[in-house]
Design a protein around this motif. Structure first.
Motif, PDB file in Angstrom:
ATOM      1  N   SER A 183      -0.907   6.115 -10.805  1.00 23.61           N
ATOM      2  CA  SER A 183      -1.771   7.293 -10.951  1.00 23.61           C
ATOM      3  C   SER A 183      -2.134   7.520 -12.427  1.00 23.61           C
ATOM      4  O   SER A 183      -3.172   7.737 -12.703  1.00 23.61           O
ATOM      5  N   ARG A 184      -0.774   7.121 -13.274  1.00 20.99           N
ATOM      6  CA  ARG A 184      -1.355   7.259 -14.687  1.00 20.99           C
ATOM      7  C   ARG A 184      -2.223   6.068 -15.404  1.00 20.99           C
ATOM      8  O   ARG A 184      -3.101   6.676 -16.274  1.00 20.99           O
ATOM      9  N   LEU A 185      -2.302   4.928 -14.808  1.00 22.42           N
ATOM     10  CA  LEU A 185      -3.113   4.010 -15.455  1.00 22.42           C
ATOM     11  C   LEU A 185      -4.754   4.395 -15.041  1.00 22.42           C
ATOM     12  O   LEU A 185      -5.784   4.499 -15.955  1.00 22.42           O
ATOM     13  N   ARG A 186      -5.032   5.163 -13.737  1.00 25.18           N
ATOM     14  CA  ARG A 186      -6.231   5.451 -13.315  1.00 25.18           C
ATOM     15  C   ARG A 186      -6.585   6.794 -14.064  1.00 25.18           C
ATOM     16  O   ARG A 186      -7.707   7.231 -14.242  1.00 25.18           O
ATOM     17  N   TYR A 187      -5.663   7.562 -14.360  1.00 26.99           N
ATOM     18  CA  TYR A 187      -5.783   8.757 -15.120  1.00 26.99           C
ATOM     19  C   TYR A 187      -6.477   8.565 -16.569  1.00 26.99           C
ATOM     20  O   TYR A 187      -7.341   9.398 -16.745  1.00 26.99           O
ATOM     21  N   HIS A 242      15.757   2.433   2.210  1.00 24.75           N
ATOM     22  CA  HIS A 242      16.918   2.755   2.513  1.00 24.75           C
ATOM     23  C   HIS A 242      17.009   4.457   2.746  1.00 24.75           C
ATOM     24  O   HIS A 242      17.849   4.829   2.217  1.00 24.75           O
ATOM     25  N   GLY A 243      16.071   5.139   3.422  1.00 28.02           N
ATOM     26  CA  GLY A 243      16.088   6.378   3.278  1.00 28.02           C
ATOM     27  C   GLY A 243      15.734   7.206   2.161  1.00 28.02           C
ATOM     28  O   GLY A 243      15.731   8.417   1.963  1.00 28.02           O
ATOM     29  N   ARG A 244      15.180   6.411   1.073  1.00 25.25           N
ATOM     30  CA  ARG A 244      14.777   6.981  -0.036  1.00 25.25           C
ATOM     31  C   ARG A 244      13.369   6.777  -0.405  1.00 25.25           C
ATOM     32  O   ARG A 244      13.058   5.425  -0.472  1.00 25.25           O
ATOM     33  N   THR A 245      12.334   7.650  -0.754  1.00 24.14           N
ATOM     34  CA  THR A 245      11.150   7.530  -1.293  1.00 24.14           C
ATOM     35  C   THR A 245      11.010   6.709  -2.687  1.00 24.14           C
ATOM     36  O   THR A 245      11.641   7.402  -3.430  1.00 24.14           O
ATOM     37  N   SER A 246      10.276   5.816  -2.875  1.00 21.66           N
ATOM     38  CA  SER A 246      10.203   5.003  -3.994  1.00 21.66           C
ATOM     39  C   SER A 246       8.937   5.532  -4.581  1.00 21.66           C
ATOM     40  O   SER A 246       7.752   5.263  -3.934  1.00 21.66           O
ATOM     41  N   ILE A 247       8.780   6.063  -5.783  1.00 23.02           N
ATOM     42  CA  ILE A 247       7.456   6.668  -6.182  1.00 23.02           C
ATOM     43  C   ILE A 247       7.214   6.088  -7.666  1.00 23.02           C
ATOM     44  O   ILE A 247       6.145   6.304  -8.389  1.00 23.02           O
ATOM     45  N   GLY A 248       8.078   5.082  -8.066  1.00 23.62           N
ATOM     46  CA  GLY A 248       8.076   4.324  -9.695  1.00 23.62           C
ATOM     47  C   GLY A 248       6.433   3.691  -9.879  1.00 23.62           C
ATOM     48  O   GLY A 248       5.668   3.930 -10.654  1.00 23.62           O
ATOM     49  N   ARG A 259       0.930  -1.049   0.073  1.00 28.97           N
ATOM     50  CA  ARG A 259       0.069   0.106   0.003  1.00 28.97           C
ATOM     51  C   ARG A 259       0.971   1.302   0.044  1.00 28.97           C
ATOM     52  O   ARG A 259       0.462   2.149  -0.843  1.00 28.97           O
ATOM     53  N   ALA A 260       1.947   1.358   0.574  1.00 34.40           N
ATOM     54  CA  ALA A 260       2.877   2.393   0.878  1.00 34.40           C
ATOM     55  C   ALA A 260       3.423   2.586  -0.816  1.00 34.40           C
ATOM     56  O   ALA A 260       3.555   3.747  -0.939  1.00 34.40           O
ATOM     57  N   ALA A 261       3.800   1.447  -1.358  1.00 39.33           N
ATOM     58  CA  ALA A 261       4.357   1.633  -2.482  1.00 39.33           C
ATOM     59  C   ALA A 261       3.398   2.442  -3.577  1.00 39.33           C
ATOM     60  O   ALA A 261       3.822   3.323  -4.438  1.00 39.33           O
ATOM     61  N   LEU A 262       2.069   1.889  -3.575  1.00 39.09           N
ATOM     62  CA  LEU A 262       1.212   2.490  -4.562  1.00 39.09           C
ATOM     63  C   LEU A 262       0.556   3.924  -4.021  1.00 39.09           C
ATOM     64  O   LEU A 262       0.440   4.833  -4.628  1.00 39.09           O
ATOM     65  N   ASP A 263       0.863   4.280  -2.726  1.00 37.85           N
ATOM     66  CA  ASP A 263       0.728   5.504  -2.250  1.00 37.85           C
ATOM     67  C   ASP A 263       1.898   6.510  -2.379  1.00 37.85           C
ATOM     68  O   ASP A 263       1.823   7.779  -2.107  1.00 37.85           O
ATOM     69  N   GLY A 264       3.013   5.913  -2.886  1.00 38.03           N
ATOM     70  CA  GLY A 264       4.209   6.855  -3.181  1.00 38.03           C
ATOM     71  C   GLY A 264       4.983   7.219  -2.172  1.00 38.03           C
ATOM     72  O   GLY A 264       5.637   8.036  -1.702  1.00 38.03           O
ATOM     73  N   VAL A 265       4.990   6.549  -0.638  1.00 39.04           N
ATOM     74  CA  VAL A 265       5.596   6.987   0.530  1.00 39.04           C
ATOM     75  C   VAL A 265       6.347   5.644   1.009  1.00 39.04           C
ATOM     76  O   VAL A 265       6.818   5.748   2.020  1.00 39.04           O
TER      77      VAL A 265
END
Length: 425
Positions: free
Chosen positions: A386-390, A374-380, A364-370
């Motif tokens: 987001s683009r599929l929903r858009y 290792h200290g770096r936020t993953s937003i891939g 869920r955190a990966a899908l929410d972009g949070v």
């Protein structure tokens, strides 16, 4: 000379850092792929000589040397001094490190400011007798007293000087294009943001959403001159063919196809899914060559889906996540499977790995972009979702599910309408 240049740089630009302009993930992709294609070690360092990216294709000798804190500091000092010598001349600098290996530093400079350097090499010259190449630091032959290091140094690759020099200048020009374009984009985005504030609230929100989505696509693109880049890749490919290095030639062609897809399609909102999948096939092929028996992959694409339109670059981040978090930690036996089917309304694409699975809260955190890695936020994955929903609606986002048992892995699924009309947007 360089000080005079820096004094002409606006004060607000003197604090620029490389990772402020370009995504470190993007730098890592370019570095990994180029290193695998050309067959030389590579790392990108900042203004102080500290690594910005993870090393690519480092020799066993250099890895062993850097295992010692004292020796590692000497290596970092070599990288720093080499980068600054390249900065002073404004062009690549070829030199010997303290252990006698040949490296080069290609400076990364924007608006007269030195941001770091691409450090590459860790080779011996095949025609060394004809070249005088200075040591960047006083020679240190202490490694000769260590039988293991001596044996590893015997495995160091030899290449011609001309090939090393060609690689140095190729990286120098590529870095210049990448950073200059990133800087221009950053300035343009800042100006656009200021202009948006002057619009009415409703129009501002609509335009901001559109700008952000376009920026996400542009962030996936390597901003280089395509004609120049493909000429370079063709040159490397011909050289590999001439030297009968078939595997290197195949790697260069796969990398060229990836770059061609990213550069030519990055401004397209939608592309045929078969082309999107071919891009991922090239990416997995390069990773397979790099990782050997640690990775196997299968792609099952039945006939009949060539006309399905897919958002650009939705599959690559998913597969890259599998590589980073399911395959890389394994010493052997990593598998990735991509399958395609449909339910009469949507094409269903599933990407499955055999890693250790994923906890529901992390998915869920990966899908929410949070998600924090290792200290770096993953937003891939968040961007893909987001683009599929858009494009297709909220019922077409990503689904991430763990298959339950350790070693069974994770499955990421996405749905794309079989008959989607872009004009309906």
């Amino acid at each position: 000379m360089m000080q005079d240049v820096l004094e002409r740089v606006p004060a607000q630009d003197r604090t620029l850092r490389l990772d402020d302009l370009i995504s470190v993930d993007m730098l890592q992709k370019v570095q990994d792929n180029f290193s695998a294609a050309v067959g030389i070690a590579m790392v990108i360092v900042d203004q102080e000589g500290a690594p910005v990216t993870r090393p690519s294709s480092f020799s066993s000798f250099c890895q062993a040397v850097r295992a010692s804190a004292t020796r590692r500091d000497q290596c970092f000092l070599c990288d720093d001094v080499g980068g600054r010598r390249a900065m002073a001349t404004g062009e690549p600098s070829i030199y010997r490190c303290h252990c006698g290996l040949v490296d080069f530093a290609a400076p990364v400079i924007v608006r007269g400011q030195y941001l770091g350097a691409v450090i590459s090499g860790q080779v011996l010259l095949r025609d060394a007798s004809n070249r005088v190449i200075d040591h960047i630091l006083p020679p240190d032959d202490a490694w000769r007293l260590d039988p293991q290091l001596s044996a590893l140094r015997e495995q160091i690759r030899e290449i011609p000087y001309d090939k090393l020099r060609a690689a140095a200048y190729t990286l120098f020009h590529m870095a210049a294009y990448l950073v200059e374009e990133a800087y221009s984009n950053a300035v343009s985005q800042e100006l656009s943001a200021k202009n948006l504030k002057l619009m009415e609230e409703s129009k501002r929100r609509a335009e901001l959403e559109k700008s952000l989505r376009e920026a996400e696509l542009q962030a996936l693109s390597y901003q280089v001159n395509p004609h120049f880049l493909f000429n370079v890749l063709n040159t490397i490919g011909r050289l590999a063919l001439k030297e009968r290095a078939e595997k290197t030639e195949e790697l260069v062609h796969a990398f060229a196809d990836m770059m061609r897809y990213i550069l030519k399609k990055s401004r397209s909102q939608l592309v045929p899914f078969s082309i999107e999948l071919e891009h991922v096939r090239n990416y997995l092929y390069i990773q397979k060559v790099r990782m050997g028996d640690r990775l196997t992959f299968t792609i099952d694409l039945p006939h009949g889906y060539d006309g399905v339109l897919s958002p650009f670059m939705v599959l690559h981040p998913i597969v890259e996540n599998c590589i980073n978090y399911a395959i890389e930690p394994r010493e052997a036996g990593g598998r990735i499977a991509i399958s395609v089917r449909d339910d009469g309304r949507d094409m269903i694409v599933e990407v499955t790995d055999n890693g250790d699975g994923i906890a529901p809260e992390l998915a869920r955190a990966a899908l929410d972009g949070v998600a924090d890695h290792h200290g770096r936020t993953s937003i891939g994955l968040h961007n893909v979702d987001s683009r599929l929903r858009y494009f297709f609606g909220d019922d077409h986002g990503l689904t991430i599910e763990s298959l339950g048992m350790a070693g069974r892995g994770t499955r990421v699924s996405l749905r794309i309408p079989l008959d989607f009309d872009p004009c309906s947007m």
